[in-house]
Design an enzyme around this catalytic site. Structure first.
Site, PDB file in Angstrom:
ATOM      1  N   VAL A 259      -0.384   8.707  -4.669  1.00  0.00           N
ATOM      2  CA  VAL A 259       0.762   7.943  -5.153  1.00  0.00           C
ATOM      3  C   VAL A 259       0.314   6.743  -5.968  1.00  0.00           C
ATOM      4  O   VAL A 259       0.800   6.495  -7.068  1.00  0.00           O
ATOM      5  CB  VAL A 259       1.642   7.488  -3.972  1.00  0.00           C
ATOM      6  CG1 VAL A 259       2.837   6.674  -4.480  1.00  0.00           C
ATOM      7  CG2 VAL A 259       2.127   8.685  -3.175  1.00  0.00           C
ATOM      8  N   ALA A 260      -0.626   5.956  -5.421  1.00  0.00           N
ATOM      9  CA  ALA A 260      -1.058   4.731  -6.096  1.00  0.00           C
ATOM     10  C   ALA A 260      -2.460   4.380  -5.638  1.00  0.00           C
ATOM     11  O   ALA A 260      -2.911   4.816  -4.576  1.00  0.00           O
ATOM     12  CB  ALA A 260      -0.095   3.578  -5.801  1.00  0.00           C
TER      13      ALA A 260
ATOM     14  N   ASN B 157      -6.794  -0.409  -7.670  1.00  0.00           N
ATOM     15  CA  ASN B 157      -7.895  -0.888  -8.504  1.00  0.00           C
ATOM     16  C   ASN B 157      -7.651  -2.344  -8.912  1.00  0.00           C
ATOM     17  O   ASN B 157      -6.569  -2.679  -9.390  1.00  0.00           O
ATOM     18  CB  ASN B 157      -8.026   0.001  -9.744  1.00  0.00           C
ATOM     19  CG  ASN B 157      -8.295   1.443  -9.372  1.00  0.00           C
ATOM     20  OD1 ASN B 157      -9.186   1.746  -8.601  1.00  0.00           O
ATOM     21  ND2 ASN B 157      -7.496   2.347  -9.907  1.00  0.00           N
TER      22      ASN B 157
ATOM     23  N   HIS C 182       2.499  -2.655  -1.649  1.00  0.00           N
ATOM     24  CA  HIS C 182       1.321  -2.277  -0.851  1.00  0.00           C
ATOM     25  C   HIS C 182       0.036  -2.486  -1.642  1.00  0.00           C
ATOM     26  O   HIS C 182      -0.961  -3.008  -1.116  1.00  0.00           O
ATOM     27  CB  HIS C 182       1.437  -0.821  -0.408  1.00  0.00           C
ATOM     28  CG  HIS C 182       0.322  -0.373   0.489  1.00  0.00           C
ATOM     29  ND1 HIS C 182       0.328  -0.582   1.843  1.00  0.00           N
ATOM     30  CD2 HIS C 182      -0.844   0.260   0.211  1.00  0.00           C
ATOM     31  CE1 HIS C 182      -0.785  -0.094   2.366  1.00  0.00           C
ATOM     32  NE2 HIS C 182      -1.511   0.429   1.394  1.00  0.00           N
ATOM     33  N   GLU C 183       0.046  -2.093  -2.924  1.00  0.00           N
ATOM     34  CA  GLU C 183      -1.164  -2.278  -3.743  1.00  0.00           C
ATOM     35  C   GLU C 183      -1.423  -3.757  -4.014  1.00  0.00           C
ATOM     36  O   GLU C 183      -2.576  -4.188  -4.088  1.00  0.00           O
ATOM     37  CB  GLU C 183      -1.030  -1.497  -5.049  1.00  0.00           C
ATOM     38  CG  GLU C 183      -0.692  -0.018  -4.895  1.00  0.00           C
ATOM     39  CD  GLU C 183      -1.521   0.688  -3.836  1.00  0.00           C
ATOM     40  OE1 GLU C 183      -2.749   0.443  -3.762  1.00  0.00           O
ATOM     41  OE2 GLU C 183      -0.947   1.476  -3.073  1.00  0.00           O
TER      42      GLU C 183
ATOM     43  N   HIS D 186      -3.263  -5.136  -1.140  1.00  0.00           N
ATOM     44  CA  HIS D 186      -4.688  -4.785  -1.162  1.00  0.00           C
ATOM     45  C   HIS D 186      -5.527  -5.818  -1.931  1.00  0.00           C
ATOM     46  O   HIS D 186      -6.748  -5.875  -1.746  1.00  0.00           O
ATOM     47  CB  HIS D 186      -4.886  -3.415  -1.798  1.00  0.00           C
ATOM     48  CG  HIS D 186      -4.841  -2.283  -0.819  1.00  0.00           C
ATOM     49  ND1 HIS D 186      -5.634  -2.227   0.316  1.00  0.00           N
ATOM     50  CD2 HIS D 186      -4.087  -1.141  -0.807  1.00  0.00           C
ATOM     51  CE1 HIS D 186      -5.386  -1.111   0.973  1.00  0.00           C
ATOM     52  NE2 HIS D 186      -4.445  -0.435   0.320  1.00  0.00           N
TER      53      HIS D 186
END
Length: 680
Positions: free
Chosen positions: A302-303, A306, A329-330, A333
């Site tokens: 999904v994602a 980076n 969510h990313e 991170h």
């Protein structure tokens, strides 16, 4: 694997250092001794990697990258006579050489090298070092090589893109794929800065997960610089027909021209709101820019988080609430996973569990507790569904998973690392008694360990040091909730969060499900509940419950279709795929044409895989085979192989394989678990 507290840890009383510069970050004292990483064949413990540089020339016609890699290294051991890097059988290593300023002279040597087998996901590049390179001496290793068809590098013909105009390329490094992109210490325990120059044909835009980028229009060369240390799996590249639009003071969205307007409308202004909320909770955003690039449906997950450049699959654009959760969510991170990283893949929960907790703190601040509780309920029910299929004793349900040699860490991308990890972090937050106090702890944790890699003991020792009163109460050994039991016991979470604040959204779902589950359907009460006004997560929560109950009595399925089929058909793909799975599992023939139409229009693994699994598990395998035969040329080769595996492992595989053009890539049994939108 040894218990977490047997691992070497940082001293918990070391004071937090604030306001350090980039150069100071890079020259910090080394952390604890590196743990063993069974997924890496490299001897990374014997070296310090100062910097990595890549020179890449992309050839779309030949589907190759001609590359030169330069590693700036320091040998830490006096007797080390070889350098071992993670590599891949798909890489053609043309030459290896070394440069060193030894004894006040500049020396250069061609080096002997060999490629040894390691696992099916990688090889060992063994390089013999010259005797002149002594311990604590700076030296460079220069590797000239050519990439081929490896798992990190995805080539797309124009027909597989949204615009159908130009070829496309992206790389995907998680978890251990980047060793097929460049030889490296492919372990999250090792971080370094990197730079790159990339040459592509005219008209192709190149992006990388880097803090700085420039473009030399005359030479058609892109140059990139990542100024903060990152592990190898976070080095990423994308090249294709991409244009951008600013969506905030430090963010822009990248997409193919036909998608840019929609992508901009979905994210304009919201990303900065999410970033600001995250900064208020966890401290300053340290990566300078936060951009998002939407990739074609062939993107395998999904994602992906980076740094500076989140990769996300474009088909999620039509599902607003899933898009919100996935991007947040990313963003989470950026603190948990990118800045502070799990040192081994056996403890992936240190990234995913903390990021999931941080994501839910951000959504609570920006969308309210009820929305967060609804999303959490949906995910935790998916966790229990997965556990029911695997069994309480399944070793993959542990937070600290013991790898066997040869096991690919990517197989751990399951809901346990996310949701069971989240529950443990939530439990820690409850121990300190105040969510804001726990926010302060997480800010201090990130500040202390940023740009390093940690094990569970580092987190937990720092937690007990930050809250000394909890250490005195021996909360780590509280009966039934021992930290070690959280980490090493299989089965469900030892404690789950109180989600009562979501009752206004969750209770209507439970009520309607009970009405559909009763022996006698109450049509009046069912029609009184208007799901057209519901949130996406409410509808998918209901559909998942009905899917678990399938097959249902024919009269119930007929009534369901009459009540919802037309409405659901106008909604987003996350809703439609669940409804169509219900159609398939109940053999409801009047709606099967919608299944075929959906598979003809969707070419991503996240939407096609579950439907093909259900079709082949039931009586409709012929429909699956016919649809695949008509659409396979629009599917990426990796997805074609995955679907072929589904066919091959269902009944009468020999007959199936006579129909298909390509053989499956391997003979491993496909996982039949429900695809529940697991982000990276």
């Amino acid at each position: 694997m040894a218990a977490a507290f047997e691992r070497p840890t940082f001293c918990c009383c070391r004071k937090v250092v604030t306001g350090s510069s980039k150069s100071e970050e890079r020259s910090r004292p080394r952390g604890p001794p590196c743990p063993v990483d069974i997924a890496s064949s490299s001897n990374f413990q014997h070296f310090e990697l100062r910097h990595l540089h890549l020179e890449l020339e992309v050839n779309f016609v030949r589907r190759q990258i001609e590359a030169v890699e330069v590693l700036d290294l320091v040998s830490l051991e006096p007797a080390t006579r070889s350098l071992v890097l993670d590599s891949h059988q798909s890489l053609l290593i043309r030459s290896v050489s070394a440069k060193c300023s030894c004894n006040s002279a500049h020396n250069s040597w061609p080096l002997i090298h060999r490629l040894d087998p390691f696992t099916d996901y990688g090889s060992s590049l063994v390089i013999t070092l010259p005797a002149a390179i002594k311990a604590h001496t700076n030296f460079q290793i220069i590797i000239k090589y050519t990439t081929a068809d490896g798992p990190a590098i995805w080539w797309l013909d124009p027909e597989l893109t949204s615009g159908n105009s130009k070829p496309f390329l992206f790389t995907h490094g998680h978890s251990v794929c980047n060793r097929s992109f460049f030889p490296c210490f492919d372990t999250p325990a090792v971080k370094s800065t990197y730079s790159a120059t990339v040459m592509v044909p005219p008209g192709i835009k190149v992006l990388m997960s880097a803090t700085q980028s420039t473009f030399d229009e005359q030479e058609n060369i892109y140059r990139f610089q990542m100024e903060y240390p990152v592990p190898a799996y976070l080095l990423a590249l994308v090249a294709g027909d991409l244009i951008s639009a600013d969506i905030g003071p430090r963010s822009r969205v990248w997409a193919e021209p036909c998608l840019l307007k929609m992508a901009t409308a979905k994210l304009n202004g919201t990303v900065e709101r999410w970033l600001s909320a995250a900064e208020n909770l966890f401290g300053p955003y340290m990566w300078e820019r936060y951009d998002v690039v939407f990739l074609p449906p062939s993107f395998p997950i999904v994602a992906m988080e980076n740094p500076c450049l989140t990769f996300i699959i474009s088909c999620i654009l039509e599902s607003d609430e899933f898009l919100i959760i996935d991007v947040i969510h990313e963003i989470a991170h950026s603190w948990f996973g990118n800045a502070v990283t799990n040192a081994t893949w056996e403890e992936m929960w240190l990234s995913e569990g903390l990021a999931t907790y941080a994501q839910r703190r951000i959504t609570t601040e920006t969308y309210g507790a009820a929305f967060t509780c609804l999303e959490t309920t949906f995910r935790l029910e998916a966790l229990h569904r997965q556990l029911k299929l695997l069994g309480d004793e399944s070793p993959v349900s542990r937070l600290q998973v013991k790898f066997e040699p040869g096991v690919n860490p990517s197989s751990l991308m399951n809901l346990f690392t996310y949701e069971k990890g989240f529950c443990f972090v939530y439990y820690l937050s409850q121990l300190c008694g105040d969510t804001k106090c726990f926010d302060s702890f997480l800010r201090a944790y990130v500040e202390k360990f940023k740009f390093t890699s940690v094990v569970a003991g580092d987190l937990l020792e720092f937690f007990l040091g930050f809250f000394p009163e909890l250490r005195e109460k021996c909360v780590d050994n509280k009966k039934g909730l021992e930290f070690e039991r959280w980490l090493n016991a299989s089965g469900p979470p030892l404690l789950e969060p109180d989600l009562s604040q979501g009752s206004s959204l969750i209770k209507p779902v439970e009520t309607l499900y009970q009405l559909w589950s009763s022996e006698t359907l109450d049509g009046n009460h069912i029609t009184d509940i208007d799901i057209s006004k519901w949130k996406t997560f409410q509808i998918v929560h209901l559909l998942d419950k009905l899917l678990d109950r399938s097959p249902m009595p024919p009269e119930v399925m007929m009534k369901l279709s009459k009540s919802y089929s037309a409405l659901l058909n106008s909604m987003n793909a996350e809703i439609r795929i669940r409804w169509l799975q219900i159609v398939v599992r109940n053999n409801y023939l009047p709606d099967f044409y919608k299944v075929r139409r959906f598979l003809e229009n969707h070419t991503s693994r996240m939407y096609t895989g579950p439907l093909y699994e259900d079709l082949c598990a039931g009586t409709m395998k012929a429909i699956a085979m016919e649809t695949f035969y008509l659409t396979q040329n629009r599917l990426h080769v990796n997805l074609r192989r995955a679907i072929q595996q589904i066919f091959a492992h269902s009944a009468n595989p020999a007959a199936v394989m006579t129909l298909l053009e390509d053989k499956p890539s391997d003979t491993t049994t496909p996982i039949s678990l429900r695809n529940v939108n697991v982000y990276a």
